[in-house]
Design a protein around this motif. Structure first.
Motif, short mmCIF file in Angstrom:
data_model
loop_
_atom_site.label_atom_id
_atom_site.label_comp_id
_atom_site.label_asym_id
_atom_site.label_seq_id
_atom_site.Cartn_x
_atom_site.Cartn_y
_atom_site.Cartn_z
N VAL A 118 -2.21 -87.83 33.00
CA VAL A 118 -1.34 -86.60 33.07
C VAL A 118 -1.78 -85.63 34.38
O VAL A 118 -1.05 -84.93 34.85
CB VAL A 118 -1.73 -85.95 31.67
CG1 VAL A 118 -1.27 -84.51 31.64
CG2 VAL A 118 -1.06 -86.57 30.46
N VAL A 119 -2.92 -85.75 34.72
CA VAL A 119 -3.39 -84.82 35.63
C VAL A 119 -2.62 -85.43 37.05
O VAL A 119 -2.02 -84.53 37.81
CB VAL A 119 -4.92 -84.62 35.95
CG1 VAL A 119 -5.33 -84.24 37.49
CG2 VAL A 119 -5.58 -84.17 34.93
N TYR A 121 0.28 -86.82 37.18
CA TYR A 121 1.86 -86.28 36.83
C TYR A 121 1.89 -84.77 37.39
O TYR A 121 2.95 -84.52 38.03
CB TYR A 121 2.15 -86.69 35.37
CG TYR A 121 2.65 -88.09 35.35
CD1 TYR A 121 3.68 -88.50 35.45
CD2 TYR A 121 1.69 -89.06 34.87
CE1 TYR A 121 4.38 -89.66 35.38
CE2 TYR A 121 2.03 -90.32 34.50
CZ TYR A 121 3.38 -90.77 34.94
OH TYR A 121 4.09 -92.14 34.70
N LEU A 122 0.98 -84.15 36.83
CA LEU A 122 0.98 -82.63 37.27
C LEU A 122 0.73 -82.48 38.65
O LEU A 122 1.75 -81.51 39.19
CB LEU A 122 -0.14 -81.89 36.38
CG LEU A 122 -0.06 -81.90 35.03
CD1 LEU A 122 -1.45 -81.22 34.50
CD2 LEU A 122 1.05 -80.96 34.53
N ASN A 125 4.40 -83.56 40.24
CA ASN A 125 5.26 -82.51 40.04
C ASN A 125 5.27 -81.41 40.90
O ASN A 125 5.95 -80.65 41.30
CB ASN A 125 5.46 -82.30 38.39
CG ASN A 125 6.22 -83.61 37.64
OD1 ASN A 125 7.27 -83.50 37.66
ND2 ASN A 125 5.37 -84.15 36.81
N PHE A 126 3.88 -80.95 40.88
CA PHE A 126 3.49 -79.68 41.71
C PHE A 126 3.95 -79.91 43.07
O PHE A 126 4.37 -78.89 43.75
CB PHE A 126 1.94 -79.51 41.70
CG PHE A 126 1.61 -78.05 42.29
CD1 PHE A 126 2.01 -76.82 41.86
CD2 PHE A 126 1.09 -78.29 43.36
CE1 PHE A 126 1.67 -75.61 42.47
CE2 PHE A 126 0.70 -77.17 44.10
CZ PHE A 126 0.98 -75.71 43.86
N THR A 131 6.94 -77.11 37.81
CA THR A 131 5.73 -76.51 37.09
C THR A 131 6.03 -76.50 35.87
O THR A 131 7.27 -76.70 35.27
CB THR A 131 5.21 -75.13 37.61
OG1 THR A 131 6.39 -74.04 37.62
CG2 THR A 131 4.80 -75.10 39.06
N PHE A 132 4.95 -76.50 34.94
CA PHE A 132 5.14 -76.38 33.36
C PHE A 132 4.67 -75.26 32.83
O PHE A 132 3.61 -74.78 33.43
CB PHE A 132 4.69 -77.56 32.79
CG PHE A 132 5.41 -78.91 33.36
CD1 PHE A 132 6.68 -79.10 32.96
CD2 PHE A 132 4.90 -79.47 34.49
CE1 PHE A 132 7.29 -80.50 33.52
CE2 PHE A 132 5.62 -80.71 34.94
CZ PHE A 132 6.72 -80.95 34.26
N ILE A 137 1.68 -78.02 28.98
CA ILE A 137 0.43 -78.70 29.63
C ILE A 137 -0.32 -78.90 28.71
O ILE A 137 -1.12 -80.17 28.45
CB ILE A 137 -0.15 -77.95 30.84
CG1 ILE A 137 1.10 -77.87 31.99
CG2 ILE A 137 -1.20 -78.60 31.40
CD1 ILE A 137 0.71 -76.79 33.20
N SER A 140 0.50 -81.76 26.34
CA SER A 140 0.92 -82.86 27.00
C SER A 140 -0.58 -83.66 27.05
O SER A 140 -0.46 -84.93 27.10
CB SER A 140 1.25 -82.87 28.42
OG SER A 140 0.30 -82.36 29.35
N VAL A 147 5.09 -84.25 30.69
CA VAL A 147 5.17 -83.73 31.97
C VAL A 147 5.71 -84.69 33.06
O VAL A 147 5.36 -84.67 34.14
CB VAL A 147 3.80 -83.08 32.45
CG1 VAL A 147 3.56 -81.80 31.60
CG2 VAL A 147 2.81 -83.87 32.57
#
Length: 352
Positions: A118-119, A121-122, A125-126, A131-132, A137, A140, A147
């Motif tokens: 997940v990190v 993916y963040l 995306n960043f 952003t989410f 988050i 998720s 995310v």
């Protein structure tokens, strides 16, 4: 996309062994065999996910689109079934000691691996300016929301681990009661998700985990009946196939029909492997990296689709995403293996 489906079929051919009349594949449910089957479905899941990033608008795509529409959530059925079977087998052999370690060695391990992904993916995306909200988050991180990653299957697995732990702690040394409670709690898990109005794919195959446990308990009796004679085996195949066709036609009629179709789909796979042995190094590789391939594959899909490759050349997009996914999966698994050695190194001994 049909090209990749044909390639998958060709990958399955090396190592196939068909049992002679009157004999059966004795290791049809062994780790080697189930890993090979999982390898096939790992590939099918990848093709299914990557196809959502490209346009399926040519004659070569039409057969794959039909296949994908036919398969739907059946692509994850073996993962859930074999997971339930394997856990029931482990509990049967190691007893309460194994059950007590489920929160740490199953739940926390999977959650940790998932959160690392997940990190990633963040970060991706960043990097592309997306952003989410904080709430999304946080959700998720327990796989309830996504995310950009695939999340529903991990949420289901984590829930099933909690259910299994609770069921077998309550059942004491009564293994059958533990399986029964796991099944009841799993149905409750499905109903809760239905009440929360989650997407149907989040729960319509969850029952396969319990079915795997039930099969573990019923396996000696079923084998004794089915493998007694080829005619009995063929009769079992015919009855299962007829029921499968009926529930396939009815699978749009509700969760009960869809779940029965999924169960019968798995039953046909089990019957098939009782007579046909499959397996080779390629399938073993993909079957051994199910989690990492499943959870990381959307990273290259996001990156290269954002860079325009999906629209520029869809075949190059699929091949590059596949290659990058495999590399990421190998690196990820090597890293998490070292992490697990530090955090989850205690071995479980058989209880008295």
């Amino acid at each position: 996309m049909i090209i990749f489906l044909i390639l998958t079929a060709l990958i399955c051919l090396p190592g196939i062994r068909i049992s002679s009349p009157g004999s059966f594949n004795s290791d049809y449910i062994s780790i080697n065999q189930t890993t090979a089957v999982n390898g096939i479905f790992t590939l099918l899941v990848f093709w299914s996910h990557v196809s959502t990033y490209i346009k399926l608008d040519t004659g070569l795509d039409t057969p794959y689109s039909a296949f994908k529409s036919y398969m739907l959530q059946a692509v994850v059925v073996p993962f859930l079934f074999y997971s339930g079977y394997g856990m029931a087998q482990s509990i049967g052999k190691k007893g309460k000691a194994y059950v007590k370690q489920i929160p740490k060695n199953r739940f926390l391990k999977v959650l940790l691996h998932f959160d690392i992904a997940v990190v990633l993916y963040l970060i991706v995306n960043f990097a592309f300016g997306k952003t989410f909200p904080l709430r999304r988050i946080l959700l998720s991180l327990v796989a309830y929301k996504e995310v950009g990653n695939s999340n529903w299957y991990i949420f289901a697995v984590l829930g099933l681990y909690v259910i299994t732990f609770a069921a077998f702690m309550l059942s004491g040394k009564n293994h059958i009661l533990g399986v029964a409670l796991t099944t009841v709690f799993s149905v409750g898990f499905v109903l809760i998700q239905m009440l929360l109005k989650r997407d149907t794919w989040c729960y319509d195959t969850v029952i396969l985990f319990s079915v795997g446990m039930i099969f573990s308990a019923a396996k000696p009796l079923l084998e004794k009946i089915i493998t007694r004679h080829d005619l009995l085996y063929l009769g079992a195949v015919a009855v299962t196939a007829a029921a499968y066709i009926f529930f396939y036609i009815k699978r749009g009629g509700g969760i009960e029909f869809y779940s029965m179709w999924a169960i019968l789909f798995m039953a046909l796979i089990v019957l098939f492997t009782m007579k046909v042995k499959i397996g080779n190094p390629v399938l073993k590789f993909f079957g051994s990296h199910v989690f990492s391939i499943y959870i990381l594959q959307r990273i290259p899909m996001i990156i290269f689709s954002r860079l325009g490759l999906a629209s520029a050349n869809k075949y190059a997009f699929v091949v590059i995403c596949f290659a990058v996914t495999v590399i990421l999966a190998v690196i990820f698994d090597r890293f998490t293996e070292k992490l697990d050695a530090v955090l989850f190194e205690k071995r479980i001994k058989k209880s008295a």
